[in-house]
Motif scaffolding. Structure first.
Motif, PDB file in Angstrom:
ATOM      1  N   GLY A 102     -43.405  36.966  -3.001  1.00  0.00           N
ATOM      2  CA  GLY A 102     -41.687  37.592  -2.640  1.00  0.00           C
ATOM      3  C   GLY A 102     -40.753  36.289  -2.999  1.00  0.00           C
ATOM      4  N   GLY A 103     -41.540  35.509  -3.469  1.00  0.00           N
ATOM      5  CA  GLY A 103     -40.107  34.788  -3.585  1.00  0.00           C
ATOM      6  C   GLY A 103     -40.165  33.566  -5.105  1.00  0.00           C
ATOM      7  N   LEU A 104     -41.593  34.638  -5.314  1.00  0.00           N
ATOM      8  CA  LEU A 104     -41.776  33.799  -6.725  1.00  0.00           C
ATOM      9  C   LEU A 104     -41.476  35.621  -7.851  1.00  0.00           C
ATOM     10  N   TYR A 105     -41.456  36.638  -7.092  1.00  0.00           N
ATOM     11  CA  TYR A 105     -40.662  37.639  -8.060  1.00  0.00           C
ATOM     12  C   TYR A 105     -39.725  37.729  -7.370  1.00  0.00           C
ATOM     13  N   ILE A 106     -38.888  37.699  -6.523  1.00  0.00           N
ATOM     14  CA  ILE A 106     -37.530  37.444  -6.778  1.00  0.00           C
ATOM     15  C   ILE A 106     -36.193  36.514  -7.092  1.00  0.00           C
ATOM     16  N   ASP A 178     -59.790  34.889  -9.501  1.00  0.00           N
ATOM     17  CA  ASP A 178     -60.135  34.268  -8.301  1.00  0.00           C
ATOM     18  C   ASP A 178     -59.204  34.470  -7.094  1.00  0.00           C
ATOM     19  N   PRO A 179     -60.343  34.728  -6.689  1.00  0.00           N
ATOM     20  CA  PRO A 179     -59.304  34.550  -4.240  1.00  0.00           C
ATOM     21  C   PRO A 179     -57.543  33.803  -4.014  1.00  0.00           C
ATOM     22  N   GLN A 180     -57.923  32.619  -4.964  1.00  0.00           N
ATOM     23  CA  GLN A 180     -57.232  31.682  -4.497  1.00  0.00           C
ATOM     24  C   GLN A 180     -55.912  32.449  -5.588  1.00  0.00           C
ATOM     25  N   MET A 181     -55.701  32.472  -6.518  1.00  0.00           N
ATOM     26  CA  MET A 181     -54.734  32.861  -7.389  1.00  0.00           C
ATOM     27  C   MET A 181     -54.209  33.801  -7.792  1.00  0.00           C
ATOM     28  N   MET A 182     -55.162  35.437  -7.477  1.00  0.00           N
ATOM     29  CA  MET A 182     -54.613  36.647  -7.363  1.00  0.00           C
ATOM     30  C   MET A 182     -53.061  36.994  -7.407  1.00  0.00           C
ATOM     31  N   ILE A 183     -52.953  36.574  -6.407  1.00  0.00           N
ATOM     32  CA  ILE A 183     -51.577  37.004  -6.054  1.00  0.00           C
ATOM     33  C   ILE A 183     -50.269  36.295  -7.066  1.00  0.00           C
ATOM     34  N   TYR A 184     -50.759  35.519  -8.161  1.00  0.00           N
ATOM     35  CA  TYR A 184     -50.004  34.897  -8.730  1.00  0.00           C
ATOM     36  C   TYR A 184     -50.289  35.550  -9.772  1.00  0.00           C
ATOM     37  N   CYS A 185     -51.034  36.482 -10.152  1.00  0.00           N
ATOM     38  CA  CYS A 185     -51.372  37.613 -10.893  1.00  0.00           C
ATOM     39  C   CYS A 185     -50.181  38.791 -10.981  1.00  0.00           C
ATOM     40  N   VAL A 186     -49.939  38.721  -9.414  1.00  0.00           N
ATOM     41  CA  VAL A 186     -49.098  40.029  -8.980  1.00  0.00           C
ATOM     42  C   VAL A 186     -47.861  40.165  -9.141  1.00  0.00           C
ATOM     43  N   ALA A 187     -48.040  38.934  -9.008  1.00  0.00           N
ATOM     44  CA  ALA A 187     -46.328  38.126  -9.293  1.00  0.00           C
ATOM     45  C   ALA A 187     -45.619  38.741 -10.989  1.00  0.00           C
ATOM     46  N   ILE A 188     -46.744  37.532 -12.081  1.00  0.00           N
ATOM     47  CA  ILE A 188     -46.947  37.768 -12.919  1.00  0.00           C
ATOM     48  C   ILE A 188     -46.576  39.393 -13.467  1.00  0.00           C
ATOM     49  N   ALA A 189     -47.384  40.418 -13.618  1.00  0.00           N
ATOM     50  CA  ALA A 189     -47.231  41.506 -13.319  1.00  0.00           C
ATOM     51  C   ALA A 189     -45.802  42.086 -13.139  1.00  0.00           C
ATOM     52  N   GLY A 190     -44.873  41.328 -11.486  1.00  0.00           N
ATOM     53  CA  GLY A 190     -44.150  42.624 -10.534  1.00  0.00           C
ATOM     54  C   GLY A 190     -42.948  42.044 -12.017  1.00  0.00           C
ATOM     55  N   ILE A 191     -42.167  40.643 -11.827  1.00  0.00           N
ATOM     56  CA  ILE A 191     -41.670  40.230 -12.826  1.00  0.00           C
ATOM     57  C   ILE A 191     -41.499  40.458 -13.737  1.00  0.00           C
ATOM     58  N   TRP A 192     -42.761  41.020 -15.037  1.00  0.00           N
ATOM     59  CA  TRP A 192     -42.376  41.592 -15.967  1.00  0.00           C
ATOM     60  C   TRP A 192     -41.545  43.441 -16.054  1.00  0.00           C
ATOM     61  N   GLN A 193     -42.498  43.969 -14.873  1.00  0.00           N
ATOM     62  CA  GLN A 193     -41.716  45.391 -14.385  1.00  0.00           C
ATOM     63  C   GLN A 193     -40.576  44.966 -14.067  1.00  0.00           C
ATOM     64  N   SER A 194     -39.935  44.102 -13.399  1.00  0.00           N
ATOM     65  CA  SER A 194     -38.981  44.404 -13.119  1.00  0.00           C
ATOM     66  C   SER A 194     -37.504  43.314 -14.053  1.00  0.00           C
ATOM     67  N   ILE A 245     -31.090  42.736  -3.225  1.00  0.00           N
ATOM     68  CA  ILE A 245     -31.175  43.780  -2.493  1.00  0.00           C
ATOM     69  C   ILE A 245     -32.164  45.102  -2.905  1.00  0.00           C
ATOM     70  N   VAL A 246     -32.084  45.106  -4.441  1.00  0.00           N
ATOM     71  CA  VAL A 246     -32.961  46.382  -4.882  1.00  0.00           C
ATOM     72  C   VAL A 246     -34.643  45.200  -5.288  1.00  0.00           C
ATOM     73  N   LEU A 247     -34.044  43.912  -5.406  1.00  0.00           N
ATOM     74  CA  LEU A 247     -35.780  42.799  -5.710  1.00  0.00           C
ATOM     75  C   LEU A 247     -36.779  42.400  -4.356  1.00  0.00           C
ATOM     76  N   ALA A 248     -35.178  42.886  -3.444  1.00  0.00           N
ATOM     77  CA  ALA A 248     -36.753  42.287  -1.888  1.00  0.00           C
ATOM     78  C   ALA A 248     -36.941  43.285  -1.286  1.00  0.00           C
ATOM     79  N   HIS A 249     -36.707  45.330  -1.675  1.00  0.00           N
ATOM     80  CA  HIS A 249     -37.269  45.758  -0.995  1.00  0.00           C
ATOM     81  C   HIS A 249     -38.835  46.823  -1.340  1.00  0.00           C
ATOM     82  N   MET A 250     -37.936  45.886  -3.452  1.00  0.00           N
ATOM     83  CA  MET A 250     -39.654  46.477  -3.776  1.00  0.00           C
ATOM     84  C   MET A 250     -39.801  45.518  -4.037  1.00  0.00           C
TER      85      MET A 250
END
Lengths: 318, 421
Positions: A102-106, A178-194, A245-250
């Motif tokens: 959430g923090g990185l994405y927003i 890498d299970p430790q790092m994969m959440i950052y990849c989710v953030a990258i994909a989300g940031i690219w999208q939004s 608001i839009v980003l937080a709920h996404m």
């Protein structure tokens, strides 16, 4: 003849008398009538079910809802799980990941969105082409974005492999596996999208800024940086609010993105509150715990949004 | 209860909108079939049944609801049944069939079952899902089993390997592959795949009797036992033979690694055969199939079934026709040759099958006779889905380092299973 005209005049008068009152009645009631169904739907399906979830979180529901009340037991369980770090409980992982994602994405969506909008606002050529290119990712669903990024970041077939084939053999990027790092990849994909979408919001805000003010600032000798920092950005502050608001709920509701990027939650390392809520409610036979987690998610959003909305509306009414 | 009815009716509205035509054209000469077999190979297999039903003079009304695991299809089905408008038949998985049977929604096709003698030819363990209180309400169309390993034959020859007969030999074979410079074990690091492999490891480590005690009876002593700890340690051993990028990989990509010769072996259910077939590879010539070392003679299965719902009298003939066709030995043979699975009755000729299919058929027969035919926990045939999910959790956390020792793993396993009960 005269009788006819008299009668006509009378009806015309009557009509005139009746007309405004009927129209007035319609004007009063039509909006209410039109809004009533959606109001009712929202009342039942949003607020009604919120209350129902709240109720369930105090019951001992497992696979199916029951009305057997057990007090705060489910919240106590979640609270205990919050501190269960070895092995990490699913709830602990979900909270940590929510904070990171959430923090990185927003932050990055706002930052990149604003940057792109300011750059596009420099009256450059080809804006008409560039704008839709940045906006385009939004047309994809999260599951498509997630799958594409998963393949792109996969070291064996994606970016790393391609760079190795081009000769840069020391390149190493394996976050997505890498299970430790994969959440950052989710953030990258989300940031690219939004971020393109946030850019569009900021761009609309920037276009709304009065050119006179900018000219005045220029005459006063303000640099471009100062103009943006001190004048433009404060003016478009409401856009930050909408974007937030839009980003937080996404971020909080994102579900398909995390599952598709990480490949179905390997190692239980890609849990988010939304995936936690779904799996406990619908596949793990612990509906009450799932409901409690949903209530906590709702309260978290409320804790962020309510003060913000309050301060914003108070400022407007002043 | 009210809430459920409400939810169901809401779902129903949505479903009626999207599948508005389903069931309105109640016709004697029509079979409505709800299923999620939409991929190429699956659709081709279903076509066998379609043709056979057509020969009986019944029109086929396809009601496909896409989505690999069948989740969407199950939701659609629930709404249709709740509305009193069920399809003639629906593809279904074991525990869902039981749910409907206990609820009294399934038809009784026992008359046909008695006439054709299904009791004798369908493996006993499968009848538990097809039959409730002695009444047949569903029929199995195939048997998949999870305790298989799939090897690339060329790689096997290159490293000079032979069929491993127990877990230690399997590890020795993987060592050989490692020395030979190929990835020894192709694994997709997703919870369900790891758990599917762990089913076999548990059976191999503790034997079939132990598997039954731990996973079918959920005996706490067995779940906590040293044998279970050893099974986790064995899983950790196999982790040394996967490539570093296995996390999150889809199962068919792992199969592709074996097909291409990048990897030696994959532990996977026999649906992997479909991938080999799609790549035009031949069993015995291009690839080898063995039972997971140490589990030969046992079969840990999952199965696709067709459930028959209570329908109006004028639609029952169609229902029985479909049931009869489904259980016809020739249809079972033709269907399973394409699907890659094994017929769900033990008296079907194996003439049309490749060597892996032949072995599968023989294994089901002996396992059924010996009482070593059990449901796979990972594939939802040993326990309801809630317990399988809890099991996934522990296995995948252990696999990826969230749970550090096998001691903690067994404690967590008992805890997770108890919470899911």
């Amino acid at each position: 003849m005269t009788a006819m005209t008299e009668r006509e005049a009378a009806t015309a008068m009557a009509r005139r008398k009746l007309g405004p009152s009927l129209r007035g009645w319609f004007q009063d009631w039509l909006p209410r009538l039109v809004l009533a169904p959606s109001f009712l739907l929202v009342l039942v399906f949003v607020y009604g079910f919120n209350l129902w979830t709240l109720f369930l979180s105090f019951t001992s529901s497992k696979a199916f809802p029951t009305t057997n009340l057990v007090g705060f037991t489910n919240y106590v369980r979640l609270w205990n799980w919050t501190f269960e770090t070895d092995p990490p409980s699913n709830w602990y992982t979900a909270l940590v990941n929510m904070g990171l994602f959430g923090g990185l994405y927003i932050f990055f969506c706002l930052f990149l969105g604003l940057l792109l909008a300011i750059l596009l606002d420099q009256k450059i050529r080809g804006e008409g082409i560039l704008r839709p290119i940045y906006l385009y990712p939004l047309a994809l669903s999260f599951i498509v974005t997630g799958t594409a990024w998963k393949l792109f970041l996969d070291p064996r077939i994606g970016l790393e492999n391609a760079l190795h084939e081009w000769g840069w053999t020391s390149f190493h990027f394996d976050w997505v596996v890498d299970p430790q790092m994969m959440i950052y990849c989710v953030a990258i994909a989300g940031i690219w999208q939004s971020s393109g979408f946030v850019m569009a919001m900021f761009l609309a805000g920037l276009r709304g800024v009065d050119g006179e003010i900018l000219k005045a600032a220029q005459i006063d000798g303000a640099s471009t940086y100062q103009t943006y920092r001190r004048i433009v950005i404060p003016i478009i502050r409401p856009v930050f609010f909408s974007a937030l608001i839009v980003l937080a709920h996404m971020a909080i509701k994102s579900y398909d993105l995390v599952l598709s990027v990480t490949g179905k939650n390997p190692g239980g390392a890609a849990e988010l509150p939304s995936t936690f809520m779904y799996s406990y409610t619908f596949t793990r036979n612990q509906m009450a715990v799932g409901s409690a987690s949903a209530v906590i998610m709702l309260m978290t959003i409320a804790a962020i949004m309510v003060p913000y909305i309050y301060s914003e509306t108070r400022e407007q009414s002043r | 209860m009210k809430f459920r009815a409400f939810l169901i009716s809401t779902a129903l509205t949505a479903v009626t909108i999207s599948y508005g035509t389903l069931g309105h054209a109640a016709d004697i000469k029509e079979v409505q079939m709800l299923h999620w077999w939409t991929s190429g190979g699956e659709a081709a297999a279903l076509d066998v049944i379609k043709q056979a039903v057509a020969k009986q003079g019944y029109a086929w009304k396809d009601v496909p609801v896409a989505g690999g695991g069948g989740g969407a299809a199950m939701t659609t089905l629930k709404a249709n049944v709740a509305a009193g408008n069920p399809p003639t038949a629906s593809q279904i998985l074991g525990y869902y069939a039981l749910e409907y049977a206990e609820q009294g929604s399934l038809a009784d096709i026992s008359s046909l079952a008695d006439k054709d003698g299904w009791d004798k030819v369908v493996p006993v363990a499968l009848q538990k899902f097809a039959k409730t209180n002695g009444k047949w309400g569903a029929v199995p169309i195939n048997i998949h089993s999870v305790n298989w390993i799939w090897l690339n034959k060329a790689v096997m020859e290159k490293i000079g390997g032979t069929e491993p007969k127990n877990f230690d030999e399997f590890v020795a074979l993987l060592d050989k592959a490692k020395k030979g410079g190929v990835i020894p074990l192709a694994l997709g690091g997703q919870p369900w795949q790891e758990a599917t492999m762990f089913d076999s490891i548990v059976a191999s480590t503790g034997g079939t009797e132990f598997y039954k005690k731990a996973f079918v009876d959920l005996d706490e002593g067995a779940l906590k036992s040293d044998t279970m700890k050893k099974a986790f340690d064995n899983l950790a051993k196999l982790r040394d033979y996967v490539d570093p990028n296995y996390t999150g990989r889809d199962w068919n990509l792992a199969t592709a690694m074996v097909i291409k010769g990048d990897a030696l072996v994959q532990v996977m259910g026999d649906w992997a055969k479909g991938e080999f077939a799609a790549a035009h590879k031949e069993a015995g010539k291009d690839y080898l199939c063995y039972r997971f070392p140490g589990t030969d003679g046992s079969v840990f299965y999952n199965s696709d079934m067709f459930a028959f719902f209570k329908v109006p009298a004028d639609r029952q003939a169609a229902q029985l026709a479909l049931a009869q066709v489904t259980m016809n030995p020739d249809v079972q043979s033709a269907f399973n040759v394409i699907k890659g699975s094994v017929p769900a009755r033990t008296d079907v000729s194996d003439a049309a099958f490749d060597i892996c299919g032949k072995k599968g058929i023989a294994d089901v027969k002996t396992a059924n006779a010996k009482g070593t035919f059990f449901g796979s926990l990972a594939q939802n045939y040993a326990q309801p889905p809630a317990i399988a999910t809890a099991y996934y959790d522990v296995v995948t956390k252990f696999m990826h380092g969230g749970i550090k020792t096998s001691d903690i793993a067994v404690t967590e396993l008992v805890k997770a299973i108890n919470a899911a009960k």
